[in-house]
Write a protein that holds these residues in place. Structure first.
Motif, PDB file in Angstrom:
ATOM      1  N   VAL A   1       0.926  -1.267   0.022  1.00  0.00           N
ATOM      2  CA  VAL A   1      -0.241   0.097   0.027  1.00  0.00           C
ATOM      3  C   VAL A   1       1.003   1.330   0.200  1.00  0.00           C
ATOM      4  O   VAL A   1       1.917   1.482   0.668  1.00  0.00           O
ATOM      5  N   ILE A   2       0.456   2.314  -0.787  1.00  0.00           N
ATOM      6  CA  ILE A   2       0.969   3.488  -0.523  1.00  0.00           C
ATOM      7  C   ILE A   2      -0.091   4.612  -0.105  1.00  0.00           C
ATOM      8  O   ILE A   2      -1.370   4.635  -0.892  1.00  0.00           O
ATOM      9  N   ASN A   3      -0.103   5.044   0.893  1.00  0.00           N
ATOM     10  CA  ASN A   3      -1.049   5.800   1.669  1.00  0.00           C
ATOM     11  C   ASN A   3      -0.552   7.096   2.099  1.00  0.00           C
ATOM     12  O   ASN A   3       0.538   7.170   2.813  1.00  0.00           O
TER      13      ASN A   3
ATOM     14  N   ILE B   1       0.543  -1.589 -10.688  1.00  0.00           N
ATOM     15  CA  ILE B   1      -0.010  -0.731  -9.790  1.00  0.00           C
ATOM     16  C   ILE B   1      -1.464  -0.231 -10.025  1.00  0.00           C
ATOM     17  O   ILE B   1      -1.572  -0.285 -11.360  1.00  0.00           O
ATOM     18  N   ARG B   2      -2.048  -0.148  -9.109  1.00  0.00           N
ATOM     19  CA  ARG B   2      -3.697   0.561  -9.450  1.00  0.00           C
ATOM     20  C   ARG B   2      -4.057   1.247  -8.243  1.00  0.00           C
ATOM     21  O   ARG B   2      -3.386   1.007  -7.105  1.00  0.00           O
ATOM     22  N   GLN B   3      -5.054   1.984  -8.618  1.00  0.00           N
ATOM     23  CA  GLN B   3      -5.553   2.822  -7.351  1.00  0.00           C
ATOM     24  C   GLN B   3      -6.346   2.043  -6.666  1.00  0.00           C
ATOM     25  O   GLN B   3      -7.094   1.185  -7.261  1.00  0.00           O
ATOM     26  N   CYS B   4      -6.276   2.106  -5.306  1.00  0.00           N
ATOM     27  CA  CYS B   4      -6.884   1.147  -4.255  1.00  0.00           C
ATOM     28  C   CYS B   4      -7.268   2.098  -3.036  1.00  0.00           C
ATOM     29  O   CYS B   4      -6.266   2.059  -2.243  1.00  0.00           O
TER      30      CYS B   4
ATOM     31  N   GLY C   1     -17.471 -13.132  -2.369  1.00  0.00           N
ATOM     32  CA  GLY C   1     -18.530 -12.171  -2.231  1.00  0.00           C
ATOM     33  C   GLY C   1     -17.976 -10.841  -1.956  1.00  0.00           C
ATOM     34  O   GLY C   1     -19.002  -9.829  -2.259  1.00  0.00           O
ATOM     35  N   LEU C   2     -16.920 -10.493  -1.472  1.00  0.00           N
ATOM     36  CA  LEU C   2     -16.402  -9.085  -1.031  1.00  0.00           C
ATOM     37  C   LEU C   2     -15.896  -8.615  -2.272  1.00  0.00           C
ATOM     38  O   LEU C   2     -14.739  -8.989  -2.720  1.00  0.00           O
ATOM     39  N   PRO C   3     -16.253  -7.323  -2.802  1.00  0.00           N
ATOM     40  CA  PRO C   3     -15.402  -6.919  -3.949  1.00  0.00           C
ATOM     41  C   PRO C   3     -14.173  -6.299  -3.482  1.00  0.00           C
ATOM     42  O   PRO C   3     -13.768  -5.967  -2.644  1.00  0.00           O
ATOM     43  N   GLN C   4     -13.302  -6.638  -4.808  1.00  0.00           N
ATOM     44  CA  GLN C   4     -11.910  -6.089  -4.430  1.00  0.00           C
ATOM     45  C   GLN C   4     -11.755  -5.010  -4.984  1.00  0.00           C
ATOM     46  O   GLN C   4     -10.668  -4.506  -5.815  1.00  0.00           O
ATOM     47  N   LEU C   5     -12.472  -4.013  -4.362  1.00  0.00           N
ATOM     48  CA  LEU C   5     -12.448  -2.453  -4.935  1.00  0.00           C
ATOM     49  C   LEU C   5     -11.832  -1.780  -4.067  1.00  0.00           C
ATOM     50  O   LEU C   5     -11.063  -0.629  -4.556  1.00  0.00           O
ATOM     51  N   TYR C   6     -11.466  -1.817  -2.747  1.00  0.00           N
ATOM     52  CA  TYR C   6     -11.064  -1.116  -1.876  1.00  0.00           C
ATOM     53  C   TYR C   6     -10.038  -1.559  -0.795  1.00  0.00           C
ATOM     54  O   TYR C   6     -10.011  -2.991  -0.564  1.00  0.00           O
ATOM     55  N   ASN C   7      -9.318  -0.773  -0.151  1.00  0.00           N
ATOM     56  CA  ASN C   7      -8.545  -1.121   1.040  1.00  0.00           C
ATOM     57  C   ASN C   7      -9.491  -0.896   2.271  1.00  0.00           C
ATOM     58  O   ASN C   7      -9.467   0.180   2.428  1.00  0.00           O
ATOM     59  N   TYR C   8     -10.265  -1.962   2.950  1.00  0.00           N
ATOM     60  CA  TYR C   8     -11.195  -1.834   4.046  1.00  0.00           C
ATOM     61  C   TYR C   8     -10.296  -1.896   5.058  1.00  0.00           C
ATOM     62  O   TYR C   8      -9.328  -2.617   5.349  1.00  0.00           O
ATOM     63  N   LYS C   9     -10.667  -0.783   5.983  1.00  0.00           N
ATOM     64  CA  LYS C   9      -9.638  -0.736   7.273  1.00  0.00           C
ATOM     65  C   LYS C   9     -10.513  -0.422   8.365  1.00  0.00           C
ATOM     66  O   LYS C   9     -11.379   0.237   8.455  1.00  0.00           O
ATOM     67  N   GLN C  10     -10.178  -1.342   9.573  1.00  0.00           N
ATOM     68  CA  GLN C  10     -10.929  -0.976  10.815  1.00  0.00           C
ATOM     69  C   GLN C  10      -9.721  -1.558  11.669  1.00  0.00           C
ATOM     70  O   GLN C  10      -9.955  -2.831  12.424  1.00  0.00           O
TER      71      GLN C  10
ATOM     72  N   VAL D   1     -17.972   6.016   8.253  1.00  0.00           N
ATOM     73  CA  VAL D   1     -16.773   5.594   7.207  1.00  0.00           C
ATOM     74  C   VAL D   1     -16.241   6.801   6.785  1.00  0.00           C
ATOM     75  O   VAL D   1     -16.758   7.726   6.289  1.00  0.00           O
ATOM     76  N   GLY D   2     -15.064   6.888   6.407  1.00  0.00           N
ATOM     77  CA  GLY D   2     -14.194   7.911   5.873  1.00  0.00           C
ATOM     78  C   GLY D   2     -13.500   7.247   4.873  1.00  0.00           C
ATOM     79  O   GLY D   2     -13.199   6.264   4.750  1.00  0.00           O
ATOM     80  N   GLU D   3     -13.054   8.247   3.663  1.00  0.00           N
ATOM     81  CA  GLU D   3     -12.092   7.475   2.598  1.00  0.00           C
ATOM     82  C   GLU D   3     -10.759   8.201   2.540  1.00  0.00           C
ATOM     83  O   GLU D   3     -10.928   9.531   2.638  1.00  0.00           O
ATOM     84  N   THR D   4      -9.710   7.582   2.166  1.00  0.00           N
ATOM     85  CA  THR D   4      -8.539   8.339   1.980  1.00  0.00           C
ATOM     86  C   THR D   4      -8.055   8.111   0.477  1.00  0.00           C
ATOM     87  O   THR D   4      -8.289   6.733   0.032  1.00  0.00           O
ATOM     88  N   ARG D   5      -8.068   9.047  -0.134  1.00  0.00           N
ATOM     89  CA  ARG D   5      -8.003   8.862  -1.676  1.00  0.00           C
ATOM     90  C   ARG D   5      -7.032  10.053  -2.199  1.00  0.00           C
ATOM     91  O   ARG D   5      -7.189  11.235  -1.880  1.00  0.00           O
ATOM     92  N   PRO D   6      -5.806   9.976  -3.174  1.00  0.00           N
ATOM     93  CA  PRO D   6      -5.860   8.522  -3.770  1.00  0.00           C
ATOM     94  C   PRO D   6      -4.762   7.711  -2.889  1.00  0.00           C
ATOM     95  O   PRO D   6      -3.772   8.180  -2.353  1.00  0.00           O
ATOM     96  N   CYS D   7      -5.097   6.340  -2.742  1.00  0.00           N
ATOM     97  CA  CYS D   7      -4.143   5.428  -2.196  1.00  0.00           C
ATOM     98  C   CYS D   7      -3.860   4.376  -3.472  1.00  0.00           C
ATOM     99  O   CYS D   7      -4.576   4.408  -4.376  1.00  0.00           O
TER     100      CYS D   7
END
Ligand SMILES: Cc1cc2nc3c(=O)[nH]c(=O)nc-3n(C[C@H](O)[C@H](O)[C@H](O)COP(=O)(O)OP(=O)(O)OC[C@H]3O[C@@H](n4cnc5c(N)ncnc54)[C@H](O)[C@@H]3O)c2cc1C
Length: 351
Positions: A46-48, A84-87, A220-229, A132-138
């Protein structure tokens, strides 16, 4: 055989430095342990731009992130592989306090922190109470593919040997470095956490940190995000997610532990509404440093010996920038960023 640079290690640092040197026209020989399980093999990639619980801007991220993104895109062209892809990161705030912190920072960092439009959509997959909040772009780097493909290319060109380097068999003279049949102008250690025992650099303030992660399949979980908790749950291979990581300062060994596995499974059960299965458990030492800054440059007493290390938790974002800088330094004596230059430890390394 003769080469300009003998590089020890082919994690992300050895990969980036060997690539930069070859691009600049230098010759290299990389030695890397067969089946090595370094930090780069275990990392999520990850690049965050935003770091830690307090959501602070990562060190000089405006400078490092664009160079890193471009470097991985350039390597995609060289290796003909998607790397590399944006996630983006979806932060499921674990406490009301974290929710508040996010809201405060939202106004301070509008370029990176965002409020998702419809957070209710995530309730299908996750249990969460504090928004929920979003960090973008990662960005997400496919380190496995990068390391494997670059290794295959180096092997095919006779620029890499799969072998364990033994520093006691290496002779550093005034004019050259000799190791077995290899004669090099300089040796550069890119050996990650193993550098703690390096005879030239073991006095540097390393602070190795153990990290573990589970690989889980979550159909069943979409591979769209880096989910974080608290932990990250991010796309790995098909249908698989990387779940981690621990940050352990005290540890007895670098192997996976049942304590981490049990704790992470319990955490995932509380958070995920979907069934999941653990398919692997990874562990490695991060080559972190007390000052949280890299070690880049040539030894002040042995100028034929160099180090490219200390990337800590940020190998993906830092190593492209500093590999370029170090390669230019080696070839054209251009300066290294003072905060990373190993010459800042001249007194310690001269003892
Ligand atoms: C669980 C975990 C998650 C992480 N997630 C991220 C992330 O999302 N983003 C990020 O930027 N960073 C992440 N990191 C940090 C990142 O992994 C490191 O910063 C980076 O991989 C360090 O790269 P390196 O090349 O210095 O070391 P390594 O990757 O450890 O490479 C060192 C190489 O040297 C070889 N070597 C060592 N000694 C010898 C020898 N004597 N002979 C031959 N070969 C030798 C090893 O086999 C290895 O291949 C994570 C780390 C961990 C542990």
């Amino acid at each position: 055989m003769q080469t300009d640079y003998l590089i020890i290690g082919q994690g992300i640092t050895g990969t980036m430095l060997s690539w930069q040197l070859i691009e600049a026209g230098a010759s290299v020989m990389v030695l890397d342990a067969p089946n090595g399980k370094g930090a780069s093999q275990v990392a999520s990639g990850v690049i965050n731009p935003v770091t830690g619980r307090h959501l602070l801007r990562s060190w000089d991220i405006e400078k490092f992130m664009p160079i890193a993104v471009q470097a991985y895109r350039d390597l995609e062209q060289v290796l003909k592989k998607p790397l590399i892809r944006q996630c983006n990161i979806l932060n499921f705030h674990p406490t009301p306090q974290m929710h508040l912190t996010f809201r405060e920072r939202l106004a301070e960092m509008p370029e990176y922190l965002h409020q998702p439009d419809n957070e209710a959509q995530f309730r299908e997959w996750f249990q969460f109470d504090f928004g929920v909040g979003e960090t973008r772009p990662c960005w997400l780097i496919d380190l496995h593919s990068l390391l494997q493909t670059w290794r295959a290319q180096l092997l095919a060109n006779g620029q890499l040997r799969e072998t364990v380097f033994k520093s006691e068999d290496c002779e550093v003279g005034p004019d050259a470095v000799l190791y077995q049949d290899i004669q090099a102008s300089a040796i550069i250690y890119c050996d990650g956490a193993a550098s703690i025992n390096n005879p030239y650099f073991n006095q540097l303030p390393f602070a190795p940190n153990k990290g573990q992660a589970l690989i889980v399949s979550v159909p069943g979980l979409p591979q769209l995000y880096n989910y974080k908790q608290g932990i990250n749950l991010l796309p790995w291979k098909e249908n698989q997610f990387w779940a981690g990581a621990s940050f352990e300062w005290n540890f007895e060994h670098d192997r996976p532990t049942a304590v981490f596995r049990d704790k992470t499974i319990a955490q995932l059960k509380r958070w995920l509404k979907l069934p999941f299965e653990v398919v692997d458990h990874l562990s490695a030492l991060r080559p972190a440093t007390l000052e949280r800054r890299p070690f880049v440059g040539l030894h002040p007493v042995y100028p034929r010996v160099g180090i490219f290390n200390g990337m800590g938790t940020k190998g993906c974002s830092l190593s492209p920038y500093f590999a370029r800088e170090f390669a230019q330094h080696l070839l054209h004596q251009s300066p290294i960023t003072p905060a990373a230059d190993v010459q800042r430890f001249t007194r310690i390394l001269s003892r």
